[in-house]
Scaffold this active site. Sequence first.
Site: not given
Length: 494
Positions: A254, A288
């Site tokens: 991720e 993110c």
Amino acid sequence: MSTGTFVVSQPLNYRGGARVEPVDASGTEKAFEPASGRVIATFTCSGEKEVNLAVQDAKAAFKIWSQKSGMERCRILLEAARIIRERRDEIATMETINNGKSIFEARWDIDTSWQCLEYYAGLAGSMAGEHIQLPGGSFGYTRREPLGVCVGIGAWNYPFQIACWKSAPALACGNAMVFKPSPFTPVSVLLLAEIYTEAGVPPGLFNVVQGGAATGQFLCQHRDVAKVSFTGSVPTGSKIMEMSAKGIKPVTLELGGKSPLIIFSDCDMKNAVKGALMANFLTQGEVCCNGTRVFVQKEILDQFTEEVVKQTQRIKIGDPLLEDTRMGPLINRPHLERVLGFVKVAKEQGAKVLCGGDVFVPEDPKLKDGYYMRPCVLTNCRDDMTCVKEEIFGPVMSILSFDTEAEVLERANDTTFGLAAGVFTRDIQRAHRVVAELQAGMCFINNYNVSPVELPFGGYKKSGFGRENGRVTIEYYSQLKTVCVEMGDVESAF
């Protein structure tokens, strides 16, 4: 507990059901309180021997845990979730001290953490294979089995939550886990380790090793590690993948993003503005999946921009432990300087700063050495600017204008990242048409940065692969065994 008072007084490694000092070292690190700039811990990075002990303890615990029924694992995970829920404020406070996000946000994180454990506890008892009937009365069946010792490597923006997102599905499937938090935020995951032990997992099932790149390398290359799940930057994720590949280990990555948020002229303006702020300023912009490329249709550009600036200037910056604070400090001074550097380059390349983008100094003298900045809104941005192309990971919103749906889709997808994307419009047909074309793993319609544990989360392209959360994550922490049963005589070619 108040800002400027906490100091770590216990070991930060966890092995065999207890806090321990590592038996060897690969260096030392300091952890800071971003709000004040104080050092709250100086700790030893785990060396190869310590990593091996943690893995071996996990391997022994795995033999016990994997033999428990799904319902037994369910009960223990539910107990862990209950303890987290009861200790919500304590854990959130620790998260705020070591990470810098507001206590208001940290409580959200802890809520999604215990919800994650509850969700996977519910799935633990439902994992099953399938039965396939074959000719002649023969049949086959599949078994969904755990992998073994899994490694979780966390990021510093959501330390406790990420540890839960990785460990809950791993443990639900019957695995053990060795977790390495970011060296910037080593503290709160120890609370999770202690909670798992209190809830009844076998000693060693969830171990914590501290350290940086060297410690991570020892974990990824360990022969008894079956899987690695990593959250962090693209360059580090690439190295994790390379190291794991040598042992043919599956990985979940991720990674970063430079996500588009598309605001059409028919949007609900109030909600679109709130969505843009949620997409850019949660956790000081250190998220993110943030929608930092805000594409606004020209008909509403001025109105939208004016309202965004007005709302951004109202964000309360300061001591993250105060209830009315909505933006705390960035993680550390080098990162603060990096983000400010992006704003400087943006101005040099022709962007206009409408608000923020500079250092903020709180009035409280104990916060004068903290890492604060004012949230920034940039306009006059172009697609070729550094602030539009590169992940800044700070409170910097870049506003770009567009004319047509086809145009904005092409521009939105013109990136090597593909973690998230969002669209605000009242036209439901357009909304679904647009998200179908967006090259991103997590898409939002008329909202942004909500992450229910029931929904899979992960990216396309260089933002990584594999998923966290949702039922599908079970497939990333388990393996399928096929059994073929012959009920008649063997038909031989010999």
